[in-house]
Design an enzyme around this catalytic site. Structure first.
Site, PDB file in Angstrom:
ATOM      1  CG  PHE A 126      -1.872   1.132   1.264  1.00  0.00           C
ATOM      2  CD1 PHE A 126      -3.230   1.088   0.382  1.00  0.00           C
ATOM      3  CD2 PHE A 126      -1.981   2.247   1.897  1.00  0.00           C
ATOM      4  CE1 PHE A 126      -4.006   2.053   0.371  1.00  0.00           C
ATOM      5  CE2 PHE A 126      -2.825   2.960   1.972  1.00  0.00           C
ATOM      6  CZ  PHE A 126      -3.779   3.118   1.135  1.00  0.00           C
ATOM      7  CG  ASP A 195      -0.864  -1.563   7.474  1.00  0.00           C
ATOM      8  OD1 ASP A 195      -2.307  -1.855   7.661  1.00  0.00           O
ATOM      9  OD2 ASP A 195      -0.617  -0.759   6.162  1.00  0.00           O
ATOM     10  CE1 TYR A 220      -9.234   3.657   6.138  1.00  0.00           C
ATOM     11  CE2 TYR A 220      -8.180   5.722   7.851  1.00  0.00           C
ATOM     12  CZ  TYR A 220      -8.636   4.963   6.218  1.00  0.00           C
ATOM     13  OH  TYR A 220      -7.231   5.047   6.041  1.00  0.00           O
ATOM     14  CE  LYS A 221      -8.482   1.071   4.444  1.00  0.00           C
ATOM     15  NZ  LYS A 221      -7.055   0.677   4.517  1.00  0.00           N
ATOM     16  NE  ARG A 365     -10.014  -1.817  -3.353  1.00  0.00           N
ATOM     17  CZ  ARG A 365     -10.139  -1.507  -2.041  1.00  0.00           C
ATOM     18  NH1 ARG A 365      -8.576  -1.997  -1.702  1.00  0.00           N
ATOM     19  NH2 ARG A 365     -10.310  -0.059  -1.147  1.00  0.00           N
TER      20      ARG A 365
END
Ligand SMILES: *Cc1c(COP(=O)(O)O)cnc(C)c1O
Length: 406
Positions: A126, A195, A220-221, A365
């Site tokens: 990422f 991560d 927040y995911k 996605r």
């Protein structure tokens, strides 16, 4: 087998996690398959945040730092997250953003491995992980080696201070074997850091079972903490006493309210704190984490995997023109498909109420958080995708305009 829409509904009726969907305030007419980017709004969050604002802040004012427990909130919410990642309650704290935690943890790893001058990571990791490590390298003169997944173990040597990886790949959903790669790092005398942005709340993560040293991830995911929710950090207890991170803000001090002029690190994870925590964001995150109360993450992982498998099976049967861009197994709670006009296809889906996202150059996605995604949602979403592709609805010029956030 799920061969009809009725079969999908029957699987929902049998779903041991079916009850959890009522924990969310979901909009009508939308199939939301983007909880891997921004989790859904928990039903209790609005009231919880309103209480923090009107009662704790409005009436309690500065007294609420003590009386409403604001000052303990980072550790308390961290302890709730610890259960989801296989950590002890005192090994996780809520702080800052994932990006900033990557920096703090990687710098701490360099201090724990003095003399070693390399951080190994995965090429295609990422971007923020790569960028933050690059920034740390510029500051310290160390080297960041980003190598292909297959070459990670071979890249470790006696100069490696840290192997820093994202557990579930953001674009492909591929999952690393955390225990195996952590063991490889340890065999080279290095630390292993993870991560967990696409793992926590999605998979049954076992940091201590894997003997991991460091970790961080998003609130927040899958944790449903709300846009820009604070992140969390994990450090294995065995490193707490020697832990030295460079963003030595006053909230990480052993006793911030003594206002001493010299820094002395707080006990354990407290020293991961930097500045004053955002209490309103923490209240929303606490409500998001509470959506996992009573949820067995093994059951949640199995359901997300089954939803993804069904999605891929239906796509294979009904959607010529897209190809899987994710592994068949060892996959996170998301599925990726390749299409040369991914962005236009996704905009056509969103216009029809099916929300996923895209990642360049060509990946569609779709996320399947176990707490609120139903098998019938998968069925209906693939039917919409099949229709958009068959009729080439994505060719509509409206869908050629790029959105600010994809
Ligand atoms: C989403 C995500 C982040 C986000 O970091 P922020 O600092 O919250 O913007 C970091 N790492 C990974 C792997 C992610 O998927």
């Amino acid at each position: 087998m799920t061969q009809t829409r009725a079969d999908a509904l029957a699987r929902d009726a049998d779903d041991p996690l079916g009850f959890a969907r009522a924990r969310f305030a979901l909009p009508e007419g939308v199939i939301y398959l983007d909880g891997n980017s921004l989790g859904c709004l928990p039903r209790r969050t609005a009231a919880r945040v309103a209480d923090t604002v009107t009662r704790e802040w409005g009436e309690g004012l500065v007294r609420s730092w003590s009386e409403a427990g604001w000052i303990e909130a980072p550790a308390k919410v961290g302890a709730r997250i610890a259960r989801l990642v296989g950590a002890h309650a005192d090994e996780v704290i809520v702080a800052d953003s994932t990006s900033i935690n990557v920096f703090k943890l990687a710098a701490a790893a360099l201090a724990l491995r003095p003399g070693r001058r390399t951080i190994v990571t995965e090429a295609g990791n990422f971007p923020t992980d790569l960028y933050m490590l690059e920034g740390l390298a510029r500051l310290t003169g160390i080297e960041v080696r980003a190598v292909a997944a297959a070459d990670l173990a071979a890249a470790l040597d006696d100069d490696t201070a840290l192997l820093w990886l994202t557990h579930v790949h953001y674009r492909t959903g591929a999952v690393h074997d955390m225990a195996e790669l952590t063991a490889a790092a340890h065999a080279a005398g290095a630390l292993a850091g993870w991560d967990l942005s696409h793992s926590t709340g999605a998979l049954a993560v076992d940091l201590n079972g894997a003997d991991a040293d460091l970790a961080t991830g998003c609130g927040y995911k899958y944790l449903n903490g709300g846009p820009g929710a604070p992140a969390y950090a994990f450090v294995a207890a065995r490193h707490h006493d020697a832990l030295d991170q460079p963003l030595t803000g006053w909230m990480g001090h052993v006793s911030p309210f003594d206002f001493a002029e010299a820094y002395a690190p707080g006990k354990g994870m407290a020293r991961l704190l930097c500045g004053t925590p955002g209490i309103i964001g923490l209240a929303a995150l606490a409500s998001g984490v509470a959506t996992f109360d009573g949820i067995d993450m093994g059951v949640a992982q199995a359901k997300s995997c089954a939803l993804g498998d069904l999605f891929l099976d239906l796509v294979a049967a009904t959607c010529p023109g897209v190809a899987p861009a994710c592994p068949a197994t060892m996959r996170g709670a998301q599925v990726s498909l390749a299409h040369p006009h991914a962005e236009a296809v996704m905009q056509a889906l969103i216009a029809r109420g099916v929300i996923g996202d895209v990642r360049p150059p060509d990946v569609l996605r779709f996320g399947f958080p176990a707490l609120y995604t139903r098998f019938v949602d998968v069925w209906d979403a693939v039917a919409v995708l099949a229709d958009v592709l068959a009729r080439e609805a994505w060719r509509d010029p409206r869908y050629a305009v790029r959105r600010a956030v994809i």
